[in-house]
Design a protein around this motif. Sequence first.
Motif, PDB file in Angstrom:
ATOM      1  N   UNK A  10       1.083  -1.086   0.090  1.00 30.46           N
ATOM      2  CA  UNK A  10       0.206  -0.166   0.081  1.00 30.46           C
ATOM      3  C   UNK A  10       1.093   1.420  -0.295  1.00 30.46           C
ATOM      4  N   UNK A  11       2.129   1.198   0.030  1.00 32.46           N
ATOM      5  CA  UNK A  11       2.803   2.178  -0.874  1.00 32.46           C
ATOM      6  C   UNK A  11       2.368   3.218  -1.506  1.00 32.46           C
ATOM      7  N   UNK A  12       1.538   2.585  -2.786  1.00 30.59           N
ATOM      8  CA  UNK A  12       1.042   3.744  -3.581  1.00 30.59           C
ATOM      9  C   UNK A  12       0.494   4.918  -2.944  1.00 30.59           C
ATOM     10  N   UNK A  13      -0.424   4.138  -1.860  1.00 25.32           N
ATOM     11  CA  UNK A  13      -1.617   5.298  -1.295  1.00 25.32           C
ATOM     12  C   UNK A  13      -0.729   5.742  -0.254  1.00 25.32           C
ATOM     13  N   UNK A  14       0.187   5.367   0.879  1.00 21.32           N
ATOM     14  CA  UNK A  14       0.573   6.200   1.432  1.00 21.32           C
ATOM     15  C   UNK A  14       1.597   7.099   1.237  1.00 21.32           C
ATOM     16  N   UNK A  15       2.287   6.574  -0.235  1.00 26.21           N
ATOM     17  CA  UNK A  15       3.021   8.325  -0.802  1.00 26.21           C
ATOM     18  C   UNK A  15       2.482   9.393  -1.018  1.00 26.21           C
ATOM     19  N   UNK A  16       1.342   9.328  -1.759  1.00 27.75           N
ATOM     20  CA  UNK A  16       0.898  10.224  -2.553  1.00 27.75           C
ATOM     21  C   UNK A  16      -0.656  10.310  -2.092  1.00 27.75           C
ATOM     22  N   UNK A  17      -1.122  10.085  -1.041  1.00 26.05           N
ATOM     23  CA  UNK A  17      -2.410  10.443  -0.819  1.00 26.05           C
ATOM     24  C   UNK A  17      -2.309  11.252   1.131  1.00 26.05           C
ATOM     25  N   UNK A  18      -3.645  11.609   1.067  1.00 25.66           N
ATOM     26  CA  UNK A  18      -3.472  12.172   2.863  1.00 25.66           C
ATOM     27  C   UNK A  18      -3.997  10.848   3.863  1.00 25.66           C
ATOM     28  N   UNK A  19      -3.220  11.141   4.752  1.00 30.92           N
ATOM     29  CA  UNK A  19      -3.999   9.659   5.663  1.00 30.92           C
ATOM     30  C   UNK A  19      -5.460   9.905   5.447  1.00 30.92           C
ATOM     31  N   UNK A  37     -17.834   2.090  -4.041  1.00 34.13           N
ATOM     32  CA  UNK A  37     -16.520   1.679  -5.069  1.00 34.13           C
ATOM     33  C   UNK A  37     -16.535   3.278  -5.849  1.00 34.13           C
ATOM     34  N   UNK A  38     -17.748   4.374  -5.141  1.00 33.77           N
ATOM     35  CA  UNK A  38     -17.781   5.871  -5.228  1.00 33.77           C
ATOM     36  C   UNK A  38     -16.009   6.147  -5.626  1.00 33.77           C
ATOM     37  N   UNK A  39     -16.566   5.778  -3.910  1.00 36.09           N
ATOM     38  CA  UNK A  39     -15.147   6.672  -3.556  1.00 36.09           C
ATOM     39  C   UNK A  39     -13.757   5.993  -3.669  1.00 36.09           C
ATOM     40  N   UNK A  40     -14.260   4.751  -3.950  1.00 40.37           N
ATOM     41  CA  UNK A  40     -12.715   3.636  -4.578  1.00 40.37           C
ATOM     42  C   UNK A  40     -11.948   4.340  -5.705  1.00 40.37           C
ATOM     43  N   UNK A  41     -13.116   5.139  -6.870  1.00 43.89           N
ATOM     44  CA  UNK A  41     -13.506   5.124  -7.986  1.00 43.89           C
ATOM     45  C   UNK A  41     -12.653   6.458  -7.858  1.00 43.89           C
ATOM     46  N   UNK A  42     -12.820   7.397  -7.122  1.00 45.70           N
ATOM     47  CA  UNK A  42     -12.289   8.463  -7.640  1.00 45.70           C
ATOM     48  C   UNK A  42     -11.015   8.848  -6.772  1.00 45.70           C
ATOM     49  N   UNK A  43     -10.517   7.634  -5.736  1.00 44.77           N
ATOM     50  CA  UNK A  43      -9.212   7.646  -5.161  1.00 44.77           C
ATOM     51  C   UNK A  43      -8.057   7.471  -6.067  1.00 44.77           C
ATOM     52  N   UNK A  44      -8.802   6.267  -7.100  1.00 44.57           N
ATOM     53  CA  UNK A  44      -8.004   5.711  -8.063  1.00 44.57           C
ATOM     54  C   UNK A  44      -7.968   6.681  -9.440  1.00 44.57           C
ATOM     55  N   UNK A  45      -8.379   7.112  -9.763  1.00 42.13           N
ATOM     56  CA  UNK A  45      -8.248   8.099 -10.711  1.00 42.13           C
ATOM     57  C   UNK A  45      -7.612   9.410 -10.209  1.00 42.13           C
ATOM     58  N   UNK A  46      -7.537  10.072  -9.058  1.00 41.42           N
ATOM     59  CA  UNK A  46      -6.661  10.586  -8.451  1.00 41.42           C
ATOM     60  C   UNK A  46      -4.782  10.342  -8.230  1.00 41.42           C
ATOM     61  N   UNK A  47      -5.293   8.770  -7.791  1.00 42.52           N
ATOM     62  CA  UNK A  47      -3.622   7.899  -8.168  1.00 42.52           C
ATOM     63  C   UNK A  47      -3.267   8.244  -9.469  1.00 42.52           C
ATOM     64  N   UNK A  48      -3.909   7.748 -10.687  1.00 49.59           N
ATOM     65  CA  UNK A  48      -3.774   7.861 -11.667  1.00 49.59           C
ATOM     66  C   UNK A  48      -2.877   8.799 -12.106  1.00 49.59           C
ATOM     67  N   UNK A  49      -4.032   9.966 -11.797  1.00 52.16           N
ATOM     68  CA  UNK A  49      -3.385  11.644 -12.428  1.00 52.16           C
ATOM     69  C   UNK A  49      -1.893  11.526 -11.919  1.00 52.16           C
TER      70      UNK A  49
END
Length: 376
Positions: A10-19, A37-49
Motif C-alpha cells: 500500500x506504499x502507493x497510497x501512503x506515498x501519494x495521499x493524505x492519511x 465503489x464510488x469513493x474507490x473509483x475517485x481515489x483510483x483516478x486521483x492516483x492515476x492522474x
Amino acid sequence: MKVIISTVGVSLIRNNLSSDKFSDLFGRPVSEWEEHQARLDTIGKELITISRSSDFDPIRFSAETNSLSRIEVNKRDILVFLTSDTLDGVLCGKVLTEIGKRLWGAKAEYRVVKGLQVKDAELFRKVAVDHLVDTVMSVLDRYPVSSYKVILNPTGGYKAVVPYLTLLGLIEGIPVKYIYEQSNTLIELPAAPLSFNLEKLRELGPAAAVLSKDYVAEDELSEMIGISKYRLRKEFADVLVWEEGLVTLTAFARILYLRYIHQEGQLVKLSKPVRKKLKKNPSWENKFAPLFEKMRDPLYRKAHLHNEVQSDRVDLDCLKPGDVNERIFFFVEGETVYICDIFMHDEYEKVVNEGTLLKRMYLDQFDVPIRKTSFD
C-alpha cells in the motif's frame, strides 16, 4: 521477454495521499468493494492522474514502481501483480496495472490472492498461503520458465509472503529480486533450483523408506533395487550421497520423501482372496508388497496399466509392473485402490482366457484397510 510477478503493498497510497483519505478503508475485505465503489473509483483516478504528471517519478511513487524501474521493464514484458484480498490491495493492483501498460508498454494484470490479509492469522495460514502458491504456479503454467525469463519481485506487500516466494523461486529455479526497506539497491537472489529427477527417488521404491532412516551398504542397495553400483553413482547422484561405502538419501531428497512421496498416494485395500494367497505363499509377499506400495501413486498405475486383457469377462484394471511374472487386478474408487486379485503369469493367462474377473465379484471381499507396506 520477462515475466515479472510482483506482490503488491500500500506504499502507493501512503506515498501519494493524505492519511485521512483512505485510513478508514485499509484492510477492509474485497467483498465491500461495491459498498465503497464510488469513493474507490475517485481515489483510483486521483492516483492515476498523479502517475501521469510530467514530474512523475516511479522511484518515489511506490515500492512496486521503484523495484520495477530498477528491474528495467521493457515493452512487451509481462507484469503480474498479486494483491491482498482487501480494498487497498485491489485498488493498488488496478492502478499499477494501468501504469504498467502506459508507462512501460507492458502487458499487465493483477490477481487477488484469496485470504491474503493480516487481520485474521488463521485465514492467512489456512487459505492465503495455499492460494498464493496456487496463483504463482498458475502464472508459471501460463508462462513456463523454459520459454520466459520469469522474475519474482516481493518488494511490495506483506513481508510474511517473502519466505514462500523465495522458496518457490528456489524450487522452480526463478531469480528473486527486491529492494529491502529503505535501500535503493536492487538485491537479487539468483536462480538456484533445489531440484533433481524426482522419478529417480520414486525408482528407489521401498528402499527409499530404509534410506530415509539410515545408511545402507552400497552393495546391499545395489542388490535391493537391482541396479549396478555404476548406474547408482551415475543416475542417482541427485538423490543419494555416499560416505565410506555407505549410501543414504541427500538431505533434500529425504525432506521430499518424508513430506511428499512418503505421504502421497491413496489408501490401499486388499481383498480376502489376496490376503489368503499371500498367507499361503509367503514368498509372494516379498514380490507383491513393493508393488502394492507403488500402486498408491496414480502416476505409477497409469504407466503400468495393461488393460488389453479387458473383455466382457474381465472388467477390472490390470497392472503389469514390467517384464516380470506378477499381475495385479484392481479398481479405484475415490481415494481408495482396491486390490481384487493377484496372479503369477501362467495362472494369469489361464484366468484371462478362460475365467472371469468382474468387479461385482469382489465388492463384498474387502474389510481391512491397508496402508503403505503393512499387509497383515
